[in-house]
Scaffold this motif. Structure first.
Motif, PDB file in Angstrom:
ATOM      1  N   ASP A 121     -18.579 -11.817 -16.308  1.00  0.00           N
ATOM      2  CA  ASP A 121     -18.712 -10.855 -17.420  1.00  0.00           C
ATOM      3  C   ASP A 121     -17.398 -10.144 -17.721  1.00  0.00           C
ATOM      4  O   ASP A 121     -17.355  -9.248 -18.563  1.00  0.00           O
ATOM      5  N   GLY A 122     -16.316 -10.534 -17.022  1.00  0.00           N
ATOM      6  CA  GLY A 122     -15.004  -9.967 -17.299  1.00  0.00           C
ATOM      7  C   GLY A 122     -14.627  -8.778 -16.452  1.00  0.00           C
ATOM      8  O   GLY A 122     -13.491  -8.295 -16.547  1.00  0.00           O
ATOM      9  N   THR A 123     -15.546  -8.287 -15.627  1.00  0.00           N
ATOM     10  CA  THR A 123     -15.229  -7.122 -14.803  1.00  0.00           C
ATOM     11  C   THR A 123     -14.416  -7.551 -13.580  1.00  0.00           C
ATOM     12  O   THR A 123     -14.720  -8.563 -12.940  1.00  0.00           O
ATOM     13  N   THR A 124     -13.387  -6.785 -13.283  1.00  0.00           N
ATOM     14  CA  THR A 124     -12.623  -6.995 -12.055  1.00  0.00           C
ATOM     15  C   THR A 124     -13.363  -6.266 -10.934  1.00  0.00           C
ATOM     16  O   THR A 124     -13.429  -5.045 -10.915  1.00  0.00           O
ATOM     17  N   VAL A 125     -13.932  -7.038 -10.023  1.00  0.00           N
ATOM     18  CA  VAL A 125     -14.771  -6.445  -8.966  1.00  0.00           C
ATOM     19  C   VAL A 125     -13.966  -6.115  -7.716  1.00  0.00           C
ATOM     20  O   VAL A 125     -14.473  -5.456  -6.811  1.00  0.00           O
TER      21      VAL A 125
END
Length: 270
Positions: A23-27
């Motif tokens: 989803d594009g989030t940097t985790v």
């Protein structure tokens, strides 16, 4: 992510890594996010992405002639043009062997520059880097190996690969699927692979062994590593991507620690 702390123990002066979800989030991220590293061959996926933008814009076609006689843009992207590794010399008939070729990507860059009437580095910047906000990335030389970037910028590219905005999902799916199946060849640093599967600018993991990704990486994993001690992979089965950049040339140290990091990241994600 706790797994990314493993880079603290790598035998390198400077390292940075990040994990990006589909989803594009940097985790997770660790190390100096803004440090600019030479990418070596991790430049190739960026160059390939610009080439695919040129295809979608109609400036070039995948199956138009480019490179040695009988070769096309598609052959150049898939390392099947027959060109030698670092020489503009044909070693095989196009489509018959997987000959990993820096020269092929240089020919590709020249071909796109002529077709668009824009120097390839400028085309890459306008087509890919600026739209993705990759302001710390540039290409001062060869489209095969001279890119410079940061973990923060490559995390943006990893997000684009998983949820494309600059290309159609169908184009990205084609680029990250096997082109010219069944061809054998040498994966630099890892020896002869049967088959040595690649997409269009992206290496496909499939069943390769040994390999720079992890034992738990899915066969659908794709990406690239660089001789400057850098890698980027996307594992669609895990719904995530990982970028790691260092300032030490690829060697036995990387063969040892890279798969361990990948397996730890995938375990933590699951």
């Amino acid at each position: 992510m706790e797994s990314l702390r493993m880079i603290e123990n790598w035998p390198v002066d400077t390292a940075a890594a990040a994990v990006v979800r589909a989803d594009g989030t940097t985790v997770g991220a660790h190390g100096p996010a803004g440090h600019r590293f030479p990418l070596a061959s991790v430049t190739k996926p960026l160059a390939a992405y610009a080439a695919l933008v040129a295809v979608e814009e109609g400036a070039v076609e995948l199956d138009e002639p480019a490179g040695p006689a009988g070769s096309t843009v598609r052959h150049l992207l898939a390392h099947t043009s027959g060109l030698a590794f670092d020489e503009h010399r044909a070693m095989a008939e196009p489509g018959t062997r997987r000959l990993y070729s820096n020269a092929g990507f240089e020919v590709l860059g020249d071909h796109i520059a002529k077709a668009t009437d824009i120097p390839f580095a400028d085309y890459l910047r306008e087509a890919v880097l600026e739209p993705l906000g990759m302001t710390a990335t540039d290409l001062p030389g060869s489209p095969a190996k001279d890119g410079v970037s940061t973990v923060s910028d490559l995390a943006r590219f990893a997000a684009e690969l998983q949820a494309p905005r600059l290309l159609s999902p169908e184009t990205v799916a084609e680029a990250t699927s096997v082109a010219f199946p069944g061809l054998t060849g040498i994966l630099p640093g890892y020896g002869h692979q049967r088959p040595n599967d690649w997409g269009l600018g992206f290496e496909i993991r499939d069943g390769k062994s040994p390999h720079w990704t992890g034992a738990s990486s899915s066969p659908r994993t794709y990406g690239h590593f660089g001789q400057s001690g850098t890698f980027l992979w996307v594992d669609p089965a895990a719904g995530a991507a990982c970028v790691a950049l260092t300032d030490r040339a690829f060697g036995p140290w990387a063969i040892e620690v890279w798969p361990a990091l990948t397996d730890a990241v995938l375990a933590e994600l699951s």
